[in-house]
Write a protein that holds these residues in place. Structure first.
Motif, mmCIF file in Angstrom:
data_model
loop_
_atom_site.group_PDB
_atom_site.id
_atom_site.type_symbol
_atom_site.label_atom_id
_atom_site.label_comp_id
_atom_site.label_asym_id
_atom_site.label_seq_id
_atom_site.Cartn_x
_atom_site.Cartn_y
_atom_site.Cartn_z
ATOM 1 N N LEU A 51 7.023 9.594 1.909
ATOM 2 C CA LEU A 51 7.226 8.644 3.004
ATOM 3 C C LEU A 51 7.565 9.367 4.304
ATOM 4 O O LEU A 51 7.071 9.003 5.374
ATOM 5 C CB LEU A 51 8.329 7.638 2.642
ATOM 6 N N HIS A 52 8.398 10.388 4.207
ATOM 7 C CA HIS A 52 8.725 11.182 5.410
ATOM 8 C C HIS A 52 7.463 11.815 5.978
ATOM 9 O O HIS A 52 7.244 11.794 7.187
ATOM 10 C CB HIS A 52 9.755 12.273 5.086
ATOM 11 N N THR A 53 6.627 12.357 5.118
ATOM 12 C CA THR A 53 5.381 12.981 5.562
ATOM 13 C C THR A 53 4.465 11.962 6.188
ATOM 14 O O THR A 53 3.894 12.195 7.249
ATOM 15 C CB THR A 53 4.671 13.648 4.363
ATOM 16 N N HIS A 54 4.346 10.805 5.543
ATOM 17 C CA HIS A 54 3.418 9.774 6.025
ATOM 18 C C HIS A 54 3.858 9.202 7.369
ATOM 19 O O HIS A 54 3.047 8.999 8.251
ATOM 20 C CB HIS A 54 3.300 8.663 4.990
ATOM 21 N N PHE A 55 5.147 8.967 7.522
ATOM 22 C CA PHE A 55 5.621 8.300 8.728
ATOM 23 C C PHE A 55 6.107 9.253 9.809
ATOM 24 O O PHE A 55 6.553 8.824 10.858
ATOM 25 C CB PHE A 55 6.739 7.308 8.378
ATOM 26 N N SER A 56 6.015 10.564 9.592
ATOM 27 C CA SER A 56 6.472 11.503 10.607
ATOM 28 C C SER A 56 5.564 11.480 11.835
ATOM 29 O O SER A 56 6.017 11.727 12.935
ATOM 30 C CB SER A 56 6.550 12.921 10.035
#
Length: 133
Positions: A125-130
């Motif tokens: 999620l961090h990767t996707h929404f960064s």
């Protein structure tokens, strides 16, 4: 009653029809997968041109193992539609369902280990929404 000048097809309709078109009207994948099932790139290349969602899913899995949930979030499709897309990619050998090595005794390799799953999901999620502003 609609006027003759009104468009017969509006952009909103595309979101309702697109999943049906992508799946060819199918509602069930040929391969059983859970949202936490991990997929990885296979050795074969698809013989036919892929839909944009399938290309994106394959590209994502070439970067490493990805869960069905992460792929669905990335390609912006419902989980069931994503499973059908992934099932087609498995059929042509472009993807494989990754089986973790549980024989090593490493608890982190167990897909049912809740802590590891949640950490992986959080990292995804961090990767996707960064990149989202």
């Amino acid at each position: 009653m609609a006027h003759l000048d009104d468009p017969a097809w509006v952009v909103q309709d595309e979101h309702d029809v697109r999943p049906y078109v992508v799946t060819g009207g199918r509602t069930r994948p040929r391969h059983a997968m859970r949202l936490v099932s991990l997929l990885a790139a296979g050795d074969a290349l698809p013989a036919e041109p892929l839909a944009p969602e399938a290309e994106q899913a394959l590209r994502l899995c070439r970067g490493g193992q990805r869960s069905v949930a992460e792929i669905a979030a990335t390609i912006g499709q419902p989980a069931q539609v994503t499973k059908i897309i992934l099932s087609d990619l498995i059929d042509c050998g472009a993807l494989i369902i990754a089986v973790p090595d549980t024989a090593s005794g490493d608890p982190a390799s167990d897909p049912d280990n809740g802590t590891q799953l949640l950490e992986s999901l959080l990292a995804g999620l961090h990767t996707h929404f960064s990149g989202v502003a």
